[in-house]
Design an enzyme around this catalytic site. Structure first.
Site, short mmCIF file in Angstrom:
data_model
loop_
_atom_site.label_atom_id
_atom_site.label_comp_id
_atom_site.label_asym_id
_atom_site.label_seq_id
_atom_site.Cartn_x
_atom_site.Cartn_y
_atom_site.Cartn_z
N HIS A 69 0.82 -1.21 0.00
CA HIS A 69 0.00 0.00 0.00
C HIS A 69 0.86 1.27 0.00
CE1 HIS A 69 0.79 -1.22 4.15
NE2 HIS A 69 0.82 0.07 4.44
N ASP A 76 -1.22 -8.27 5.09
CA ASP A 76 -1.22 -9.70 4.83
C ASP A 76 -2.61 -10.30 4.60
OD1 ASP A 76 -2.13 -9.22 7.33
OD2 ASP A 76 -1.11 -10.92 8.25
N ASP A 79 -7.11 -10.67 8.89
CA ASP A 79 -6.54 -11.09 10.17
C ASP A 79 -5.01 -10.90 10.15
OD1 ASP A 79 -9.14 -11.73 11.01
OD2 ASP A 79 -8.97 -13.70 10.09
N LEU A 81 -1.95 -9.23 10.58
CA LEU A 81 -1.53 -7.85 10.81
C LEU A 81 -2.73 -6.92 10.55
CD1 LEU A 81 1.83 -8.00 8.79
CD2 LEU A 81 1.44 -8.57 11.20
N HIS A 97 -1.47 3.47 9.21
CA HIS A 97 -2.07 2.73 8.08
C HIS A 97 -2.91 1.58 8.63
CE1 HIS A 97 1.66 4.01 5.49
NE2 HIS A 97 0.89 5.03 5.82
N HIS A 294 -4.53 2.56 19.59
CA HIS A 294 -3.23 1.89 19.72
C HIS A 294 -2.22 2.48 18.73
CE1 HIS A 294 -0.50 -1.68 20.22
NE2 HIS A 294 -0.18 -1.33 18.97
N GLU A 295 -2.63 2.57 17.47
CA GLU A 295 -1.70 3.06 16.44
C GLU A 295 -1.29 4.51 16.71
OE1 GLU A 295 -0.27 1.04 14.53
OE2 GLU A 295 -1.61 -0.60 15.07
N HIS A 298 1.60 4.80 18.85
CA HIS A 298 2.88 4.74 18.11
C HIS A 298 3.18 6.09 17.47
CE1 HIS A 298 3.40 0.52 18.69
NE2 HIS A 298 2.41 0.13 17.90
N HIS A 304 5.55 -0.84 21.84
CA HIS A 304 4.66 -1.83 22.47
C HIS A 304 4.97 -1.99 23.95
CE1 HIS A 304 3.62 -3.62 18.33
NE2 HIS A 304 2.67 -2.80 18.75
#
Lengths: 573, 88
Positions: A69, A76, A79, A81, A97, A294-295, A298, A304
């Site tokens: 992308h 993948d 489910d 990733l 992303h 969560h993202e 980051h 993590h």
């Protein structure tokens, strides 16, 4: 908690983000809201602010994509990733992303947000009863136009509450057609298409032309997923076809046959054996809000966490009543400090409707086998009477009309109209980014930009584009200023902002407070109440409101009239 | 009475990525992808795999065995963020 090597963090607190595209799984409003709530998770416990922008380069770009992308880290398929994000920094750093081969929901299954109808954008209720039959998905039964609809309560026959389901026949998203529906058939590359297609694209997104000839008009939009659309496989977005044949056997529902992982799937043509077209059947999906929160962790500099219950733990698990874990709070506050928020409110994983569906398109109530047209319920009760409002939240002259704001609604009065205003409109319909309570607003006569203030936040509208909310601290106002209660713009690129006894002069271009301010209102505007709850400019004169009354002041700062808001401005009988 | 079920058929569905891998292949992919195992494999591969598994189990709060046990394999199959746990 862990931070990235070198403790990467942003060097400024007023961060911007931009949503580059949408997933077909969810209504764009629901996606916007999920991202906004995900940012709020972090802004509630830090001094960080997040402002959405619609053009230009933000700090954080948000996009959906599949497999390869545009970066070196492909997704993948379904489910595995779910998403990734880069730590703070320039360019791609900070970006988030999301794998669009996932089924994005709010964590508890398909979300079918309706549009139009009379349910004000409520979600479908499955199953529902219509004409004595039970429905587990949207239907076009009872309609002659083929539009899929659903009941938003368990019993349509009893409650008559309904809305229209996502369908390319109703609207598209993205593209360049401003949400217009598909036109079928349409011509693309000389070929006629009767449905949405992935042809001509490499990213797998389904699109259609919104005129009969794409080759000629180049007008297009992306097709929203219907509630029966499959996820992933090699037919993303296509509906299951029942019955279908698989290894010679007929199937009338989704099956896990043929799979070691027990996931339910279906064929999207009548014969898998022949066409090999398939996809997964909708399941609980992944909460876009939780994954985004969560993202964005980051994006702000958190790696993590080793704590299983922390948001920043790498593995996904659905949490119904989300609360940010102490470990996450400690991590983010290690980087940015605690900020001004005393007690963060608990976010929910439920969507907050950001817009109310318009009822302006031609839609008919689903009928019991025969199509009848019934009057639609307006989105706002016209019985709400401006003349019964004792005190308005704000009054402002915008786009040549006097606007009266109260509790999420507004009425307008023009100089030509000497009658009391009719039905109010919803603030969210015209300015979706704004809260329901507006303290004051003004329009810059040069740029035509509109500024709205509510509490300690302000928004800047340029046409339909909005910047904000931003803190009034960014203007240079100190923390002890609780809000702006009155304002008006002048012709010299300046605006005056009032709060009680003090007022400030704002440079509208640079959005900074001029030196020498605040000044005292009663010194420079003698003769008006010093505790005015609203100040505005109307037809060249200043208005200072207190309770039901206004004090009108000429440009030479002489009070020339004291009058009633209700009778003299609203023209109430 | 229930009839005895026939042997389940498992097919390869077109368009799926990273499917039909053995457990060890899944583990190696996971450990490399998320930073527990370097991409280059040396002669002491078995030792480094055990060490990486221990590190992964410790990091993710699993029982540290150094072996590819059921709990570890389940964890590796759990949907997750694609950002590595270790390193860049």
């Amino acid at each position: 908690y862990n931070t990235f090597e070198g403790e990467l963090k942003w060097d400024h607190n007023d961060l911007t983000y931009r949503i580059l595209n949408y997933s077909p799984d969810l209504d764009p409003d629901v996606i916007d809201d999920a991202f906004a709530r995900a940012f709020k998770v972090w802004s509630d416990v830090t001094p960080l602010t997040f402002t959405r922008i619609y053009s230009g380069e933000p700090d954080i770009n948000i996009m959906f994509g599949t497999e390869n992308h545009g970066d070196p880290y492909p997704f993948d398929g379904k489910d595995g990733l779910l998403a990734h994000a880069y730590p703070p920094g320039p360019g791609m750093q900070g970006d988030a992303h999301f794998d669009d081969d996932e089924f994005w929901t709010l964590g508890t299954g398909i979300v079918v947000k309706t549009r139009f109808g009379n349910a004000e954008g409520a979600a479908c209720h499955f199953p529902f009863v219509f004409d004595g039959q039970s429905y587990n998905s949207c239907t076009s039964d009872g309609r002659s136009d083929g539009l899929p609809w659903c009941s938003t309560t368990p019993d349509f026959d009893q409650d008559k509450k309904y809305g229209f389901c996502p369908s390319e026949l109703l609207y598209t998203y993205g593209g360049n057609s401003n949400g217009e529906p598909c036109v079928f058939p349409f011509i693309f590359d000389g070929v006629s298409y009767k449905g949405c297609t992935k042809d001509g694209r490499q990213d797998g997104y389904r699109w259609c032309s919104t005129t009969a000839n794409y080759d000629q008009d180049h007008k297009y939009g992306f097709c929203p997923n219907r509630d029966t659309s499959v996820i992933g496989g090699n037919s993303q977005g296509d509906p299951c076809v029942f019955p279908f044949t698989f290894l010679g056997k007929r199937y009338n529902s989704c099956t896990s046959e043929g799979r070691g992982d027990r996931k339910l799937w279906c064929a999207t043509t009548s014969s898998y054996d022949q066409d090999k077209k398939w996809g997964f059947c909708p399941d609980q999906g992944y909460s876009l809000f939780l994954v985004a929160a969560h993202e964005f962790g980051h994006s702000l500099g958190l790696e993590h966490s080793d704590v299983k219950d922390a948001l920043m733990y790498p593995m996904y698990s659905y949490v119904k009543d989300f609360e940010l874990h102490e470990d996450d709070v400690n991590g983010i506050q290690y980087l940015y400090g605690s900020g001004p928020h005393p007690a963060p409110p608990k976010p929910t994983d439920k969507p907050i409707p950001t817009t109310t569906p318009s009822t302006s398109i031609t839609t008919t109530t689903p009928s019991t086998r025969t199509t009848t047209t019934t009057p639609l319920t307006p989105s706002v009760n016209p019985a709400l009477d401006a003349c019964k409002v004792k005190m308005f939240d704000a009054i402002a002259e915008l786009q040549g009309a006097l606007h009266f704001f109260k509790d999420g609604l507004f009425w307008t009065v023009t100089s030509k109209n000497k009658n009391a205003p009719q039905s109010p409109r919803k603030i969210s319909d015209t300015w979706p980014a704004l809260p329901s309570k507006i303290d004051t607003a003004f329009q810059d006569p040069t740029s035509k930009n509109m500024f709205f203030f509510s509490g300690r936040k302000f928004w800047q509208y340029t046409g339909k584009s909005v910047l904000g909310p931003r803190s009034i601290e960014k203007l240079g106002l100190s923390k002890d200023v609780e809000g702006i209660m009155g304002s008006f713009a002048r012709d010299n690129g300046k605006a005056l902002l009032f709060n009680g006894e003090r007022y400030w002069r704002l440079n509208v271009k640079t959005l900074t407070i001029d030196k020498g301010y605040p000044r005292l209102t009663d010194v420079d505007y003698a003769g008006v109440p010093s505790d005015s709850h609203d100040v505005f400019l109307y037809q060249g004169k200043y208005y200072f409101c207190q309770d039901r009354f206004f004090w009108r002041m000429t440009s030479r700062k002489q009070v020339d009239r004291v009058g009633y808001v209700k009778y003299d401005l609203l023209h109430c009988p | 009475a229930p009839t005895a079920s026939k042997t389940p058929v498992s097919i390869t569905f077109p368009g799926e990525i990273r499917k039909n891998m053995t457990s060890v292949e899944v583990a190696e992919w996971y450990l490399v992808k998320f930073g527990y195992l370097p991409l280059q494999q040396g002669s002491n591969h078995h030792v480094s795999l055990k060490k990486a598994l221990s590190q992964m189990q410790s990091k993710l709060g699993l029982k540290v065995t150094g072996n590819l046990d059921a709990e570890t394999l389940d964890a590796m199959k759990t949907p997750r963020c694609a950002v590595p746990d270790i390193g860049n």
